[in-house]
Design a protein around this motif. Structure first.
Motif, PDB file in Angstrom:
ATOM      1  N   TYR A   1       0.825  -1.205   0.000  1.00 36.96           N
ATOM      2  CA  TYR A   1       0.000   0.000   0.000  1.00 36.96           C
ATOM      3  C   TYR A   1       0.859   1.255   0.000  1.00 36.96           C
ATOM      4  O   TYR A   1       1.776   1.373  -0.807  1.00 36.96           O
ATOM      5  CB  TYR A   1      -0.978  -0.055   1.176  1.00 36.96           C
ATOM      6  CG  TYR A   1      -1.809  -1.317   1.176  1.00 36.96           C
ATOM      7  CD1 TYR A   1      -2.479  -1.742   0.029  1.00 36.96           C
ATOM      8  CD2 TYR A   1      -1.893  -2.125   2.316  1.00 36.96           C
ATOM      9  CE1 TYR A   1      -3.229  -2.912   0.011  1.00 36.96           C
ATOM     10  CE2 TYR A   1      -2.645  -3.287   2.314  1.00 36.96           C
ATOM     11  CZ  TYR A   1      -3.304  -3.673   1.163  1.00 36.96           C
ATOM     12  OH  TYR A   1      -4.041  -4.841   1.153  1.00 36.96           O
TER      13      TYR A   1
ATOM     14  N   THR B   1      -1.118  -0.048  -4.071  1.00 33.44           N
ATOM     15  CA  THR B   1      -2.226  -0.738  -4.725  1.00 33.44           C
ATOM     16  C   THR B   1      -3.566  -0.557  -4.018  1.00 33.44           C
ATOM     17  O   THR B   1      -4.562  -1.159  -4.427  1.00 33.44           O
ATOM     18  CB  THR B   1      -1.922  -2.248  -4.845  1.00 33.44           C
ATOM     19  OG1 THR B   1      -1.677  -2.794  -3.542  1.00 33.44           O
ATOM     20  CG2 THR B   1      -0.717  -2.478  -5.729  1.00 33.44           C
ATOM     21  N   LYS B   2      -3.601   0.265  -2.969  1.00 40.26           N
ATOM     22  CA  LYS B   2      -4.895   0.645  -2.378  1.00 40.26           C
ATOM     23  C   LYS B   2      -5.520   1.769  -3.194  1.00 40.26           C
ATOM     24  O   LYS B   2      -6.743   1.833  -3.369  1.00 40.26           O
ATOM     25  CB  LYS B   2      -4.697   1.074  -0.925  1.00 40.26           C
ATOM     26  CG  LYS B   2      -5.977   1.486  -0.207  1.00 40.26           C
ATOM     27  CD  LYS B   2      -6.907   0.327   0.030  1.00 40.26           C
ATOM     28  CE  LYS B   2      -6.398  -0.631   1.080  1.00 40.26           C
ATOM     29  NZ  LYS B   2      -7.405  -1.657   1.432  1.00 40.26           N
TER      30      LYS B   2
ATOM     31  N   THR C   1      -6.474  -0.141  -7.759  1.00 42.11           N
ATOM     32  CA  THR C   1      -6.674  -1.554  -7.443  1.00 42.11           C
ATOM     33  C   THR C   1      -6.627  -2.459  -8.668  1.00 42.11           C
ATOM     34  O   THR C   1      -6.879  -3.658  -8.553  1.00 42.11           O
ATOM     35  CB  THR C   1      -8.020  -1.754  -6.731  1.00 42.11           C
ATOM     36  OG1 THR C   1      -9.078  -1.317  -7.602  1.00 42.11           O
ATOM     37  CG2 THR C   1      -8.078  -0.964  -5.434  1.00 42.11           C
TER      38      THR C   1
ATOM     39  N   ASN D   1      -0.726  -8.177  -1.976  1.00 44.42           N
ATOM     40  CA  ASN D   1      -0.272  -7.846  -3.325  1.00 44.42           C
ATOM     41  C   ASN D   1       1.244  -7.922  -3.471  1.00 44.42           C
ATOM     42  O   ASN D   1       1.758  -8.233  -4.549  1.00 44.42           O
ATOM     43  CB  ASN D   1      -0.775  -6.460  -3.728  1.00 44.42           C
ATOM     44  CG  ASN D   1      -2.211  -6.500  -4.210  1.00 44.42           C
ATOM     45  OD1 ASN D   1      -2.689  -7.546  -4.641  1.00 44.42           O
ATOM     46  ND2 ASN D   1      -2.902  -5.381  -4.139  1.00 44.42           N
TER      47      ASN D   1
END
Length: 345
Positions: A57, A89-90, A93, A123
Motif C-alpha cells: 500500500y 495498490t490501495k 486496485t 499484493n
C-alpha cells in the motif's frame, strides 16, 4: 459504591459461568507477545546490511502506518540500511497497476542487492515475491497475508512470515456473556472478500448455523439489521466497503436507536457501528517481521522459523451502543478497552 458487575439477562446459574468465560476472554485480550527490543543508542550491529521492504500500500493508510511504526521500533538504531518500496495498490486496485508495481519493486531490488527482503500484505506476495523470489536464495519474511498463506506456496525454503487473522473466536468469547443465547448473525457487503471470510469462519468451525445477510445497497441495511436481531443473539458486522450508498450519519443514528443485542466487528473503522470492536494490531505485524529479518541477517534460515499468526488485539467499546442495547459492562473490561462515547448521555 458503584456496581462494577455486568447485569446479564437470564438465570443466575448462567451468569456464574458467563463471568468465568468473560474472565478467560479478558485474559486472552491482555496477553501480549513479547516486543522486540530495539538496539541501544550508538550500537549498530547490522551496519552495512541492507533490507528491502516492499509494501502493498502506501503511507497514510492506517494499517500501513501501524506496520511502519512496528518496523521502526525494531530497526531504528541497528545500523540496517532499509529501503522501502510502496506499491500503492490501495489507490489503484487494477491488476495491471499491481503487476507494474511488482516490476518496479523487482528493479529496485536488483539495484539495491538486499541481504533480506520484507514484504507486507497480499499484493506484495502475489506480484513480487512469488514471481521473482520464492524458491530462490534471498531470504524473505512477510506479514499481513490474510488468513492463509498456502495459495502463495508458503512456507517456502526461503520464505516465512506472520499470517493476518481476525480473532473471531476470542471476540465471540467476550460477546457471549452479554447475549441472550448462542445464535450469531453476520451482516456484511456482498463481496468476494466477505464471502471468503465466511468460508474461512466455516472451515474453522465458527460459522455453523449463522444467519447471513450480504448487502448490496445501504437501503437494505435497516431491514437486515432488524431481521438479524430477531434471528440471533449476537451480530457480527463485516466490512461495509462494498455496500453502495453507505450513509455514515444515517447508520449511526439508526444503530443508536435500534441496537438491542451485542454487536461486534473485527476492524477499527467499524467501531462507530458496533458495541465491541476487536481490531488487529498492525504494529505487532511490523515488529515481528522486522525482528525476524534481523534473525535472518544473523544467519538463520527461513525454513527454521515457523510461520505464525497474529495474537494481539485492540478492544474498542462503543459505550453509546452498549447503553442502547441495555448492556452494563464491568470495569474490568472497560479498563482493557479504548472507550468511545463515554460522555454520551
Amino acid at each position: 459504591m458503584a456496581d462494577t458487575t455486568t447485569r446479564l439477562r437470564g438465570p443466575s446459574e448462567f451468569w456464574a459461568g458467563a463471568r468465568r468465560a468473560l474472565a478467560a476472554a479478558l485474559a486472552l485480550l491482555a496477553a501480549v507477545l513479547p516486543a522486540a527490543t530495539p538496539a541501544a543508542a550508538g550500537d549498530q550491529p547490522y551496519a552495512g546490511k541492507r533490507i528491502l521492504w516492499v509494501d502493498s500500500y502506501a503511507p497514510g493508510f492506517a494499517w500501513t502506518d501501524g506496520i511502519v511504526r512496528g518496523v521502526r521500533e525494531v530497526l531504528d538504531g541497528t545500523g540496517v540500511t532499509l529501503h522501502v518500496v510502496h506499491m500503492d495498490t490501495k489507490r489503484d486496485t487494477s491488476p495491471e497497476f499491481a503487476h507494474q508495481a511488482g516490476l518496479r519493486a523487482k528493479a529496485e531490488m536488483d539495484a539495491l542487492g538486499p541481504h533480506v527482503v520484507m514484504a507486507s500484505d497480499d499484493n506484495a506476495q502475489r506480484h513480487f515475491v512469488v514471481p521473482f523470489l520464492r524458491g530462490g536464495r534471498t531470504p524473505v519474511v512477510f506479514c499481513g497475508v490474510n488468513w492463509d498463506a498456502s495459495p502463495y506456496g508458503y512456507p517456502a525454503p526461503n520464505v516465512t512470515g506472520m499470517v493476518e487473522v481476525g480473532l473471531l473466536r476470542e471476540a465471540l468469547d467476550v460477546m457471549r456473556p452479554f447475549a441472550r443465547g448462542p445464535r450469531v448473525a453476520v451482516i456484511a457487503a456482498d463481496t468476494v472478500s466477505e464471502r471468503s471470510n465466511l468460508e474461512v469462519y466455516a472451515a474453522r468451525g465458527l460459522a455453523r448455523g449463522w444467519a447471513t445477510f450480504l448487502l448490496h445497497d445501504f437501503a437494505e441495511f435497516p431491514a437486515a439489521f432488524r431481521q438479524a436481531q430477531e434471528q440471533a443473539d449476537m451480530i457480527l458486522l463485516g466490512g461495509n466497503g462494498g455496500i453502495a450508498n453507505w450513509d455514515d450519519a444515517r447508520a449511526r443514528e439508526f444503530l443508536a436507536a435500534h441496537t438491542a443485542v451485542p454487536t461486534g466487528s473485527l476492524d477499527a473503522y467499524l467501531a462507530p457501528y458496533s458495541v465491541f470492536t476487536f481490531s488487529k494490531v498492525p504494529e505487532e505485524q511490523g515488529r515481528w517481521m522486522a525482528a525476524t529479518a534481523l534473525r535472518l541477517l544473523d544467519g538463520e534460515s527461513p525454513a527454521d522459523i515457523p510461520m505464525t499468526e497474529n495474537r494481539r488485539v485492540n478492544l474498542i467499546v462503543n459505550l453509546e451502543l452498549a447503553r442502547a442495547a441495555g448492556l452494563v459492562l464491568p470495569l474490568s473490561l472497560l479498563r482493557t478497552a479504548t472507550v468511545l462515547g463515554r460522555d454520551a448521555p
